[in-house]
Write a protein that holds these residues in place. Structure first.
Motif, short mmCIF file in Angstrom:
data_model
loop_
_atom_site.label_atom_id
_atom_site.label_comp_id
_atom_site.label_asym_id
_atom_site.label_seq_id
_atom_site.Cartn_x
_atom_site.Cartn_y
_atom_site.Cartn_z
N GLN A 47 0.83 -1.21 0.00
CA GLN A 47 0.00 0.00 0.00
C GLN A 47 0.86 1.26 0.00
N ALA A 48 1.92 1.26 0.81
CA ALA A 48 2.80 2.42 0.89
C ALA A 48 3.50 2.67 -0.44
N LEU A 49 4.01 1.63 -1.05
CA LEU A 49 4.67 1.77 -2.34
C LEU A 49 3.72 2.34 -3.39
N LEU A 68 2.87 6.06 -2.71
CA LEU A 68 3.96 6.95 -3.12
C LEU A 68 4.00 7.10 -4.63
N GLU A 69 3.71 6.02 -5.35
CA GLU A 69 3.66 6.11 -6.81
C GLU A 69 2.56 7.07 -7.25
N ILE A 70 1.39 6.96 -6.66
CA ILE A 70 0.27 7.84 -7.01
C ILE A 70 0.63 9.30 -6.73
N ALA A 71 1.32 9.53 -5.62
CA ALA A 71 1.70 10.89 -5.24
C ALA A 71 2.88 11.42 -6.05
N GLY A 72 3.49 10.57 -6.87
CA GLY A 72 4.67 10.99 -7.61
C GLY A 72 5.88 11.19 -6.72
N LYS A 128 11.64 6.28 0.15
CA LYS A 128 11.75 4.83 0.24
C LYS A 128 10.83 4.27 1.32
N VAL A 129 10.44 3.01 1.14
CA VAL A 129 9.60 2.31 2.10
C VAL A 129 10.45 1.27 2.82
N TYR A 130 10.39 1.28 4.16
CA TYR A 130 11.20 0.39 4.98
C TYR A 130 10.28 -0.58 5.74
N PRO A 131 10.29 -1.86 5.35
CA PRO A 131 9.41 -2.83 6.02
C PRO A 131 9.80 -3.03 7.48
N GLY A 132 8.79 -3.12 8.32
CA GLY A 132 9.04 -3.29 9.74
C GLY A 132 8.57 -4.64 10.25
N ALA A 133 8.06 -4.65 11.47
CA ALA A 133 7.72 -5.90 12.16
C ALA A 133 6.47 -6.54 11.57
N THR A 134 6.52 -7.86 11.45
CA THR A 134 5.36 -8.62 11.00
C THR A 134 4.48 -9.00 12.18
N TYR A 135 5.09 -9.32 13.31
CA TYR A 135 4.33 -9.77 14.48
C TYR A 135 4.56 -8.83 15.66
N ASN A 149 -1.52 -2.50 -8.18
CA ASN A 149 -0.36 -2.99 -7.45
C ASN A 149 0.88 -2.15 -7.76
N PRO A 150 1.81 -2.06 -6.80
CA PRO A 150 2.99 -1.21 -7.00
C PRO A 150 3.97 -1.80 -8.00
N HIS A 151 4.74 -0.92 -8.61
CA HIS A 151 5.80 -1.33 -9.53
C HIS A 151 7.17 -1.18 -8.91
#
Length: 365
Positions: A70-72, A75-79, A84-91, A144-146
């Motif tokens: 979703q974040a990626l 950001l694409e839509i916003a140009g 950058k997107v930094y993945p964090g904790a899953t649990y 979906n993001p590219h």
């Protein structure tokens, strides 16, 4: 002597430029940390004199991998694919889906379980997201993001940024606090090196304000448990660790001010009227959600929107009891002094100015 005059003029011009530069405030540095990209993040991306150092993701409303997608895409839509997107904790640190099942068997059903939600307890107008595991990323409504996320983890990135810009980085948190707790445990200097923490989470004593039928759906969430809120309840241990860290400044945006707001049909019409990529992306049926995250980013952008607040010491109940994940609060002097921090707790905002700010930001090309 005549060559001195051009030199003097150049020096004076340079001094004038330097003076104007000194009068220009530097860009505000911010890290966004959330469990699902929304209008709130777009608002910050479109604000003037703001530098978004990065977007961090965490599990909460959805799993981290879905939040990252979703974040990626956002950001694409916003140009703004420069961010950058930094993945964090899953649990969460300790909480889990099985523990939540056990808690509900002992103490009753939760209104919202986020990524663990399988069905509503009672009828509601809000749609139920499809239940799936942490590695499944469903197709996104906006496509979906590219682009791809960064290789660095959210916690490591945040630690690196506060060391690079000590005392300058604001962190705006609109999801569970797992990434923040991990960063604090990895580096005890983390919180003290940041400028401030502004977070959406917790609940004190919210009251239904709006008369719309949709507002009743959200009012029932705190009718019998006014101290419970999802962002904190999803990872109570992380919330407590984060709240007791030595931040220079903390602003809490609980559920309380959101009950006077709604993503209504009228507001969606105003937001989507402009011919910009973000405005076009907002076209469609209104969600009728309260503006939880939008209030949070808005009061960071413009603190004058706050019309009422209290100074309180805040912590989270981490005992596995009926109050697990509930907010604990004390007026100054009454706190147990176990490293609780003094926070500015936002209780009300100027809703008209909030909506105007939102519309203005998404209308920017």
């Amino acid at each position: 002597m005549r060559p001195i005059i051009p030199l003097l003029m150049a020096l004076l011009a340079g001094a004038s430029i330097a003076a104007r530069a000194a009068d220009t405030p530097p860009a505000r540095l911010v890290i966004l940390d959330d469990d699902g990209f929304s209008l709130a993040q777009w608002m910050v991306l479109k604000a003037k004199d703001v530098t978004v150092l990065g977007e961090c993701t965490v599990s909460g409303d959805v799993w981290q991998k879905e939040a990252t997608a979703q974040a990626l895409r956002g950001l694409e839509i916003a140009g703004r694919t420069d961010v950058k997107v930094y993945p964090g904790a899953t649990y969460p640190l300790l909480n889990s889906e099985k523990l939540t099942d056990r808690w509900e068997a002992l103490y009753g059903k939760l209104t919202w379980r986020g990524a663990w939600m399988k069905q509503w307890v009672e009828p509601t107008k809000q749609k139920l997201p499809p239940y799936h595991g942490p590695d499944v990323v469903p197709d996104l409504p906006q496509g979906n993001p590219h682009t791809r996320p960064a290789d660095e983890s959210a916690a490591a990135f945040m630690i690196r940024m506060v060391h690079r810009y000590p005392g300058q980085v604001s962190i705006v948190e609109t999801g569970p606090m797992t990434n923040l707790a991990l960063a604090q445990k990895l580096d005890p200097q983390f919180a003290s090196l940041a400028k401030e923490l502004v977070y959406m989470g917790g609940s004190l004593n919210p009251r239904r304000v709006l008369a719309s039928p949709e507002s009743a759906d959200f009012a029932r969430e705190f009718a019998n448990s006014p101290r419970r809120e999802f962002n904190i309840r999803f990872d109570p241990e992380a919330a407590s660790i984060t709240m007791r860290a030595p931040w220079r400044r903390i602003v809490m945006v609980p559920v309380d001010p959101s009950t006077a707001t709604e993503m209504s049909d009228a507001l969606v019409k105003r937001l989507s009227a402009a011919d910009t990529p973000i405005a076009r992306a907002l076209r469609g049926p209104a969600s009728h959600f309260p503006l939880w995250d939008e209030i949070t980013t808005a009061v960071w952008l413009d603190p004058s929107l706050i019309t009422g607040s209290h100074e309180l010491y805040i912590d989270t109940n981490t005992a596995f009891s009926a109050g697990y994940g509930d907010i604990l609060s004390w007026t100054p002097g009454y706190q147990p002094d176990l490293d609780e921090q003094r926070e500015q707790v936002v209780l009300s905002v100027d809703v008209g100015r909030l909506e105007t700010l939102m519309v203005g930001l998404v209308s920017r090309p």
